[in-house]
Structure formats: C-alpha cells, structure tokens
Scaffold this motif. Sequence first.
Motif, PDB file in Angstrom:
ATOM      1  N   PHE A  89       0.856  -1.183   0.000  1.00  0.00           N
ATOM      2  CA  PHE A  89       0.000   0.000   0.000  1.00  0.00           C
ATOM      3  C   PHE A  89       0.896   1.238   0.000  1.00  0.00           C
ATOM      4  O   PHE A  89       1.612   1.504   0.973  1.00  0.00           O
ATOM      5  CB  PHE A  89      -0.919  -0.017   1.216  1.00  0.00           C
ATOM      6  CG  PHE A  89      -2.087   0.924   1.096  1.00  0.00           C
ATOM      7  CD1 PHE A  89      -3.080   0.704   0.158  1.00  0.00           C
ATOM      8  CD2 PHE A  89      -2.200   2.028   1.930  1.00  0.00           C
ATOM      9  CE1 PHE A  89      -4.169   1.569   0.054  1.00  0.00           C
ATOM     10  CE2 PHE A  89      -3.279   2.893   1.828  1.00  0.00           C
ATOM     11  CZ  PHE A  89      -4.266   2.657   0.880  1.00  0.00           C
ATOM     12  N   LEU A  90       0.860   1.988  -1.099  1.00  0.00           N
ATOM     13  CA  LEU A  90       1.778   3.110  -1.300  1.00  0.00           C
ATOM     14  C   LEU A  90       1.071   4.445  -1.116  1.00  0.00           C
ATOM     15  O   LEU A  90      -0.081   4.602  -1.546  1.00  0.00           O
ATOM     16  CB  LEU A  90       2.363   3.060  -2.714  1.00  0.00           C
ATOM     17  CG  LEU A  90       2.960   1.736  -3.192  1.00  0.00           C
ATOM     18  CD1 LEU A  90       3.502   1.892  -4.616  1.00  0.00           C
ATOM     19  CD2 LEU A  90       4.049   1.252  -2.253  1.00  0.00           C
ATOM     20  N   PRO A  91       1.736   5.418  -0.517  1.00  0.00           N
ATOM     21  CA  PRO A  91       1.182   6.777  -0.451  1.00  0.00           C
ATOM     22  C   PRO A  91       1.038   7.361  -1.862  1.00  0.00           C
ATOM     23  O   PRO A  91       1.594   6.834  -2.834  1.00  0.00           O
ATOM     24  CB  PRO A  91       2.230   7.549   0.365  1.00  0.00           C
ATOM     25  CG  PRO A  91       3.019   6.515   1.085  1.00  0.00           C
ATOM     26  CD  PRO A  91       3.023   5.312   0.191  1.00  0.00           C
ATOM     27  N   ALA A  92       0.296   8.470  -1.943  1.00  0.00           N
ATOM     28  CA  ALA A  92       0.098   9.150  -3.226  1.00  0.00           C
ATOM     29  C   ALA A  92       1.448   9.451  -3.876  1.00  0.00           C
ATOM     30  O   ALA A  92       2.432   9.752  -3.200  1.00  0.00           O
ATOM     31  CB  ALA A  92      -0.683  10.441  -3.021  1.00  0.00           C
ATOM     32  N   GLY A  93       1.476   9.335  -5.198  1.00  0.00           N
ATOM     33  CA  GLY A  93       2.706   9.577  -5.940  1.00  0.00           C
ATOM     34  C   GLY A  93       3.609   8.365  -6.016  1.00  0.00           C
ATOM     35  O   GLY A  93       4.788   8.492  -6.371  1.00  0.00           O
ATOM     36  N   LEU A  94       3.078   7.198  -5.679  1.00  0.00           N
ATOM     37  CA  LEU A  94       3.853   5.950  -5.721  1.00  0.00           C
ATOM     38  C   LEU A  94       5.120   6.053  -4.866  1.00  0.00           C
ATOM     39  O   LEU A  94       6.197   5.607  -5.253  1.00  0.00           O
ATOM     40  CB  LEU A  94       4.217   5.578  -7.164  1.00  0.00           C
ATOM     41  CG  LEU A  94       3.050   5.302  -8.121  1.00  0.00           C
ATOM     42  CD1 LEU A  94       3.562   5.079  -9.541  1.00  0.00           C
ATOM     43  CD2 LEU A  94       2.239   4.091  -7.655  1.00  0.00           C
ATOM     44  N   LYS A  95       4.959   6.650  -3.680  1.00  0.00           N
ATOM     45  CA  LYS A  95       6.094   6.756  -2.766  1.00  0.00           C
ATOM     46  C   LYS A  95       6.279   5.446  -2.010  1.00  0.00           C
ATOM     47  O   LYS A  95       5.434   4.554  -2.061  1.00  0.00           O
ATOM     48  CB  LYS A  95       5.877   7.921  -1.806  1.00  0.00           C
ATOM     49  CG  LYS A  95       5.869   9.278  -2.494  1.00  0.00           C
ATOM     50  CD  LYS A  95       5.612  10.408  -1.510  1.00  0.00           C
ATOM     51  CE  LYS A  95       5.576  11.760  -2.224  1.00  0.00           C
ATOM     52  NZ  LYS A  95       5.253  12.862  -1.294  1.00  0.00           N
ATOM     53  N   ALA A  96       7.388   5.326  -1.310  1.00  0.00           N
ATOM     54  CA  ALA A  96       7.701   4.102  -0.585  1.00  0.00           C
ATOM     55  C   ALA A  96       6.676   3.844   0.522  1.00  0.00           C
ATOM     56  O   ALA A  96       6.148   4.792   1.119  1.00  0.00           O
ATOM     57  CB  ALA A  96       9.102   4.198   0.011  1.00  0.00           C
ATOM     58  N   PRO A  97       6.373   2.579   0.816  1.00  0.00           N
ATOM     59  CA  PRO A  97       5.449   2.261   1.914  1.00  0.00           C
ATOM     60  C   PRO A  97       5.925   2.866   3.228  1.00  0.00           C
ATOM     61  O   PRO A  97       7.128   2.944   3.490  1.00  0.00           O
ATOM     62  CB  PRO A  97       5.487   0.727   1.966  1.00  0.00           C
ATOM     63  CG  PRO A  97       5.988   0.301   0.639  1.00  0.00           C
ATOM     64  CD  PRO A  97       6.892   1.371   0.155  1.00  0.00           C
ATOM     65  N   LYS A  98       4.973   3.282   4.056  1.00  0.00           N
ATOM     66  CA  LYS A  98       5.333   3.993   5.285  1.00  0.00           C
ATOM     67  C   LYS A  98       5.793   3.075   6.403  1.00  0.00           C
ATOM     68  O   LYS A  98       6.626   3.451   7.220  1.00  0.00           O
ATOM     69  CB  LYS A  98       4.129   4.815   5.762  1.00  0.00           C
ATOM     70  CG  LYS A  98       3.805   6.020   4.867  1.00  0.00           C
ATOM     71  CD  LYS A  98       2.647   6.822   5.446  1.00  0.00           C
ATOM     72  CE  LYS A  98       2.366   8.068   4.613  1.00  0.00           C
ATOM     73  NZ  LYS A  98       1.231   8.859   5.159  1.00  0.00           N
ATOM     74  N   ASN A  99       5.252   1.854   6.480  1.00  0.00           N
ATOM     75  CA  ASN A  99       5.579   0.966   7.595  1.00  0.00           C
ATOM     76  C   ASN A  99       5.317  -0.479   7.208  1.00  0.00           C
ATOM     77  O   ASN A  99       4.837  -0.769   6.102  1.00  0.00           O
ATOM     78  CB  ASN A  99       4.762   1.343   8.840  1.00  0.00           C
ATOM     79  CG  ASN A  99       3.287   1.509   8.515  1.00  0.00           C
ATOM     80  OD1 ASN A  99       2.665   0.599   7.953  1.00  0.00           O
ATOM     81  ND2 ASN A  99       2.721   2.658   8.856  1.00  0.00           N
ATOM     82  N   ARG A 100       5.613  -1.393   8.114  1.00  0.00           N
ATOM     83  CA  ARG A 100       5.456  -2.836   7.850  1.00  0.00           C
ATOM     84  C   ARG A 100       4.017  -3.212   7.565  1.00  0.00           C
ATOM     85  O   ARG A 100       3.747  -4.119   6.777  1.00  0.00           O
ATOM     86  CB  ARG A 100       5.969  -3.647   9.040  1.00  0.00           C
ATOM     87  CG  ARG A 100       7.474  -3.715   9.153  1.00  0.00           C
ATOM     88  CD  ARG A 100       7.888  -4.409  10.439  1.00  0.00           C
ATOM     89  NE  ARG A 100       7.595  -5.834  10.430  1.00  0.00           N
ATOM     90  CZ  ARG A 100       8.508  -6.779  10.216  1.00  0.00           C
ATOM     91  NH1 ARG A 100       9.765  -6.455   9.959  1.00  0.00           N
ATOM     92  NH2 ARG A 100       8.176  -8.051  10.257  1.00  0.00           N
ATOM     93  N   SER A 101       3.069  -2.530   8.230  1.00  0.00           N
ATOM     94  CA  SER A 101       1.662  -2.888   8.035  1.00  0.00           C
ATOM     95  C   SER A 101       1.168  -2.551   6.636  1.00  0.00           C
ATOM     96  O   SER A 101       0.144  -3.071   6.194  1.00  0.00           O
ATOM     97  CB  SER A 101       0.790  -2.185   9.081  1.00  0.00           C
ATOM     98  OG  SER A 101       0.847  -0.778   8.915  1.00  0.00           O
TER      99      SER A 101
END
Length: 387
Positions: free
Chosen positions: A226-238
């Motif tokens: 699950f990526l933040p807007a703009g196809l950025k890196a995932p925020k955490n393990r979940s």
Amino acid sequence: MSVFKIKRFNKDSGNSIEQFLVNGYYFDIITNVVELSKKEAYAHFTSRIDDPKEFLKNILISSTMDDQERFFLVGEAAENHQLGNKHIAKLHNKVESDIPYICFLAGAAYYHVLHAENPNQSDVEIDYFSTMLPIWLLKKGDKFAEMQDQMAARFRGEHNVMIVTPGVERTLSIKVATTKCRIEGADARWAIKKNFKLEDNELANQFNDFQTLMHDIGGGTCDLAFLPAGLKAPKNRSALQSLTDISYLQHIEKLRTEKLLEFFPDVRSLEKFIYENINNSKLKIVDGSSGKTTDLTKLIHDSLRSYAKIYNAKVENTFPLPQGKIYKNVYLGGNGTVLQKFIEEVIIEKYGKEIQEQYHIFLPDAGKLNLYALEILSLNETAAATA
C-alpha cells in the motif's frame, strides 16, 4: 586471457519462472531443477547441440557446493521429470532453497554461451547483481534488511559452474562485486515511475493524487504493498502484507486432479496451457494420439473466476477501503495477466464499470514489472557509481 564482463545482472525469482535481464538482454528459465548423479549427468544427452540458443532448452550444469560436485538439469530439460515440480506445493523459501542459486548459475552459463567471444573466456566478472524477495519472507526477520542482506550475500563473491551439455562445454569462474535484494511488489513502482533512460514516466501521473495498492499475484503467494500518493515508498510494515493461503498453483492443481487428470500430467503443464491460451476465445486441447479436440473453456474459466472472487475478498479484508476515500489498484505478476478478465468481472459486478476502469489497472508487461524495476534501479546505481 580476457575477462567476460557483465555490468548488470538482474533476476526475478518467481515460483514458476526465473526472469533475467542481463546487460539489458531478457530471457527466462522455468524453475524445474533436478539433481542427477555424475554417471546420470554424463549419460543424459545422446547428441550435441549446434545452435547456442538451444542450450536454454538443454541446460545441464555442475557446481561445487559445500565441497561436493553436484549436477543439475535446469528448466525445460527437467520439465518432464517427476521431481522437477516438488517445490511448488509449499511456500518456497528463496533464502534457503538451492533453486534460485542454481538458476543464477544456469542463467550466467546461458548468457556466456550466447555472448562470450569464445568458450575459453572463463573468468566472468559481474559488477552489479540484484534480485527480490516476497513480503512474507521478508517479514520473517525483525527487520526487512535482515532477509534482504542474507539473500544478497548468497550471490556476492566467487562462484563456479561447469556446463556439461554436449556442444557448449566450458568451466566458468564467476566473481560478483555488488549485490542487492529488493522488495517484490513494492519496488515494482519504479517500473511505473521511470523508464530505462531514467526519465520520468508520464504513466505515473495518474497516481499523483491517489494512494495505490500494488498487487503482485504469484504462483505461491500474493504480495500487497500500500503506497502513499505519488507511488512513494510504503510507510511501515503494516503497509506490506502477503496472502499465503490462496496459492494460485494449488488452486489449479485442485482443478487438475478433480477434473482434468486425463489432459495434464502435472500442475506445470496445466499452468503453461492456461498461460499460453488465456487470451484465446476458446481453450481447446488436442489429443496427440487420436486428434480429438476437447473444449476446456468453461471448466478453466469457472475455476479462474472462482479464484478471482476469493482473491478480491481476501484483499478487501486485508486493506479495507478508507471511509470516504478510494485507492487505485495496480496488478502485476504473471498471474495478474492470466486473471485480468476475471478480476475485472468481479470488480464490475461489485462496483460497476466506471470504478473498474479508473481504479483497477493492468499495465502492459505486468509479468515483468518487478524485473524492469530491478533494471531501472541498477541503471541508476551503476550510473551514479561511474559519474
């Protein structure tokens, strides 16, 4: 004696297929690996091969592993062997399994046969090697980097491989300088964000204002990022999850054993038939002895449709839609292509055609996006190193 140089060696280790981009040259090897005795190995082939490209269908190699000389049939050469598919019935731990390593040796050998100036160019130097691991395996460590470092370390340093196949015999000493291991599914975003010239890809603009769920549908597991807007890196393990209890290969193996035993001797042959024929209007098989044609369309379509429904329900339970929001979905992996029609049917039935078209996206070359991402990342890092 001149050295055979390889700048970039990228390998995506799938459950069914190993995909390679070596100095930008693509090829793949099915993950059938069978160990033979030395006597069996040297008696296996009865004639020489003349065309170097034929080696891909006739890979027989040996390597000294743990101080023991071992011999392996790899890929199509092992396709019909009764032990060639034993690894696909369970979760395939690529950090511990010999299969990704043996396929690396086979891939290096094949590339050498095709591109070396002569068979005696036996010293091979690989500047940069990269591969990937699935999310379920990365989560076995306290930190993702633990498993990534273990996998990368397997390929760093010195290796040996001898080609036994008659007609292309040679012994290679391989040295690998830099090795990296990436995250399957999550790092595939780079194949959307950039092209092979490392330029921004206009394709990525549609994700600028939307969170995006990457679906990497493999033969054994399905990785979700699950990526933040703009196809950025995932925020955490979940934000990284893996579905390990709905194996595609086990699903079609159940179909084979219950309804298709007379047509397919093993799950690999059924998987190959589906992959090669899924875009045809009818899935027909011809008996080689009688010439009789049987239409398997309904049986196979019904099974794949059932899998798509199970898959969608699992995904929505893992990543529920945020209240008042909607995210985009990108489907990749070889089975993303196979299941496209059926996943689209499920989404249309639940949410309508407009939602399916705007928020559920199947990109060209979906089965190669992980590999393309490895190439883009390796191009970026090797360019930075030589700048």
